[in-house]
Design an enzyme around this catalytic site. Structure first.
Site, PDB file in Angstrom:
ATOM      1  N   GLU A 197      -0.279  20.177  -2.366  1.00 34.34           N
ATOM      2  CA  GLU A 197      -1.656  20.532  -1.503  1.00 34.34           C
ATOM      3  C   GLU A 197      -2.279  19.045  -0.876  1.00 34.34           C
ATOM      4  O   GLU A 197      -2.128  18.026  -1.256  1.00 34.34           O
ATOM      5  CB  GLU A 197      -2.764  20.998  -2.708  1.00 34.34           C
ATOM      6  CG  GLU A 197      -3.433  20.073  -3.626  1.00 34.34           C
ATOM      7  CD  GLU A 197      -2.626  18.856  -4.352  1.00 34.34           C
ATOM      8  OE1 GLU A 197      -1.632  19.274  -4.642  1.00 34.34           O
ATOM      9  OE2 GLU A 197      -3.430  18.210  -4.448  1.00 34.34           O
ATOM     10  N   LYS A 202      -1.671   5.862  -1.379  1.00 35.21           N
ATOM     11  CA  LYS A 202      -0.966   7.201  -1.862  1.00 35.21           C
ATOM     12  C   LYS A 202       0.349   7.207  -1.958  1.00 35.21           C
ATOM     13  O   LYS A 202       0.976   7.997  -2.605  1.00 35.21           O
ATOM     14  CB  LYS A 202      -1.506   8.184  -0.924  1.00 35.21           C
ATOM     15  CG  LYS A 202      -2.956   8.700  -1.057  1.00 35.21           C
ATOM     16  CD  LYS A 202      -3.352  10.009  -0.651  1.00 35.21           C
ATOM     17  CE  LYS A 202      -4.857  10.425  -0.744  1.00 35.21           C
ATOM     18  NZ  LYS A 202      -5.788   9.452  -0.337  1.00 35.21           N
ATOM     19  N   SER A 235      -8.434   0.201  -0.678  1.00 34.74           N
ATOM     20  CA  SER A 235      -7.457   1.413  -0.642  1.00 34.74           C
ATOM     21  C   SER A 235      -6.590   1.982   0.712  1.00 34.74           C
ATOM     22  O   SER A 235      -5.603   2.353   0.523  1.00 34.74           O
ATOM     23  CB  SER A 235      -7.970   2.552  -1.439  1.00 34.74           C
ATOM     24  OG  SER A 235      -9.316   2.956  -0.413  1.00 34.74           O
TER      25      SER A 235
HETATM   26  C1  LIG Z   1      -7.089   9.518  -0.683  1.00 41.80           C
HETATM   27  C2  LIG Z   1      -7.901   8.411  -0.339  1.00 41.80           C
HETATM   28  C3  LIG Z   1      -8.996   7.823  -1.449  1.00 41.80           C
HETATM   29  C4  LIG Z   1      -9.235   8.839  -2.777  1.00 41.80           C
HETATM   30  O1  LIG Z   1      -8.392   9.114  -3.593  1.00 41.80           O
HETATM   31  P1  LIG Z   1      -8.148   8.340  -4.931  1.00 41.80           P
HETATM   32  O2  LIG Z   1      -7.241   9.467  -5.690  1.00 41.80           O
HETATM   33  O3  LIG Z   1      -9.272   8.534  -5.744  1.00 41.80           O
HETATM   34  O4  LIG Z   1      -7.557   7.123  -4.800  1.00 41.80           O
HETATM   35  C5  LIG Z   1      -9.333   6.729  -1.416  1.00 41.80           C
HETATM   36  N1  LIG Z   1      -8.915   5.858  -0.398  1.00 41.80           N
HETATM   37  C6  LIG Z   1      -8.288   6.195   0.664  1.00 41.80           C
HETATM   38  C7  LIG Z   1      -7.852   5.284   1.721  1.00 41.80           C
HETATM   39  C8  LIG Z   1      -7.621   7.437   0.338  1.00 41.80           C
HETATM   40  O5  LIG Z   1      -6.717   7.804   1.491  1.00 41.80           O
END
Ligand SMILES: *Cc1c(COP(=O)(O)O)cnc(C)c1O
Length: 395
Positions: free
Chosen positions: A113, A91, A379
């Site tokens: 938000e 993020k 992610s």
């Molecule tokens: C916020 C988050 C997501 C989901 O958000 P996307 O905008 O779909 O990427 C996925 N994995 C993690 C670790 C997150 O913090």
């Protein structure tokens, strides 16, 4: 003309996207729309963005060949290690980009938000870095559920404002943020946390996150002698980590795209966030996309064990990938995601975020060829989810 899955000049991905906003928000969005590309192209912007991604975020993140995980599923699996970014997930790539954008636009105040608080923390982080005032709107219920992230935001100097109307969750926080922006059009930038919202947000956020696939191309060339994997795989909440991994492969149909959504307790259980499977066309957060709604168009409360996938819509890029068939969409239940999180922990020594674990779970059912090269976006890291893992597995 060659098909493209990128945004067009009107702000649409096929049938989806656009800017469906109240008239009073028009000047804010229009300022951003007319200036974002030109600002992103400026040399000074690029220089500062790249420098911060390197020295502050810790990029490039490794592309790691997961040998144990590959052996188990009999295919070649690489993990793009966004979990190693500062703050523990992808993020921050976006919030770094947007804070620089805010500065270039002459803004002195930032609003955001947040649902689970992850985007709120990433926003508060970059505001602290730049010394810019930060106000984060968060549903009252989410504030109670996500106390550690609220504490983080406060430590970072942000003001957390509870949204007390409606279901007191993410969509109500979004409404409050939009109201704030309407009232403060001149000095305030609104940092949206995923590839959602009115044009140009989905494209702008995708461009900031596209550093992920830019790096994968270089790293895979070093490791496999080719830039293109056979498949790219990512979990989808709003869709930003997926957009970042897919970005440079969107128009290259040799590369298969797999998007993984949260099925919660089962797609048909009534407790799910599987937007593509259940969603119908509608308008949410200022863009036309697929979203979960009742017969008469009320947005349905989504559910997933992972707070980051608990979103009733999906960004317009992904809605288009689904409708055109360019992307393969798979949904994964809470239980299967949790199991996959444990498998990765044991086989690779990496505890993934539960969002990410959804993407890892597909290998139990979706088979690949032995010599397929599959890149998964890891992610985020699982530290934030430890309590959920503890409860689920009685650790
Ligand atoms: C916020 C988050 C997501 C989901 O958000 P996307 O905008 O779909 O990427 C996925 N994995 C993690 C670790 C997150 O913090």
């Amino acid at each position: 003309m060659k098909t493209t899955y990128q945004v067009d000049e009107r702000g649409y991905y096929g049938d989806f996207g656009g800017a469906y906003i109240p008239e009073m928000l028009y000047p804010n969005v229009e300022e951003l729309r007319t200036r974002y590309l030109e600002i992103m192209k400026e040399e000074s912007f690029q220089k500062e963005f790249k420098q911060l991604l390197k020295d502050y975020v810790g990029r490039p993140t490794p592309l790691y060949f997961a040998e144990g995980f590959s052996k188990k599923y009999n295919t070649k699996i690489y993990l793009k290690r966004e979990d190693l970014c500062h703050t523990g997930a992808h993020k921050v790539n976006n919030t770094i980009g947007q804070i620089l954008m805010a500065k270039k636009l002459g803004k002195t105040r930032v609003i955001a938000e947040t649902g689970a608080g992850q985007h709120g923390v990433a926003t508060a982080t970059v505001c602290a870095l730049m010394g810019i005032e930060c106000v984060v709107y968060m549903g009252e219920i989410d504030i109670a559920r996500q106390a550690p992230n609220v504490a983080r935001m406060k430590m970072l100097g942000a003001t957390v404002v509870p949204a007390k109307s409606g279901s007191r969750t993410l969509k109500d926080a979004t409404n409050e943020a939009i109201r704030d922006w309407i009232n403060n059009p001149v000095n305030t930038h609104y940092i949206i946390g995923s590839v959602v919202g009115p044009h140009p947000y989905p494209d702008m956020v995708a461009r900031f996150q596209s550093v992920i696939s830019e790096e994968v191309k270089i790293q895979l060339k070093e490791k496999e002698g080719r830039e293109n994997p056979d498949y790219v795989v990512a979990c989808v909440g709003g869709g930003s980590n997926a957009a970042g991994l897919f970005y440079h492969y969107l128009d290259n149909e040799d590369v298969g795209i797999i998007a993984v959504e949260a099925a919660g307790e089962g797609v048909l259980s009534g407790k799910s966030a599987a937007t593509s499977a259940l969603g119908k066309e509608g308008i949410i957060h200022g863009s036309k996309t697929l979203l979960m709604q009742t017969e008469d168009g009320q947005i349905t409360e989504p559910y997933s064990i992972s707070a980051g996938l608990d979103y009733p819509g999906v960004g317009p890029m992904h809605a288009n990938l689904f409708r055109t068939g360019r992307g393969e969409f798979i949904s994964v239940t809470d239980k299967d995601a949790m199991d996959a999180g444990l498998v990765l922990s044991k086989l690779e020594g990496i505890i993934p975020a539960i969002e990410t674990a959804h993407a890892l779970a597909i290998f139990e059912t979706r088979k690949f060829k032995e010599d397929d090269v599959v890149v998964i976006n890891l992610s985020g890291r699982g530290d934030k989810d430890l309590n959920t893992y503890i409860e689920h597995f009685n650790l």
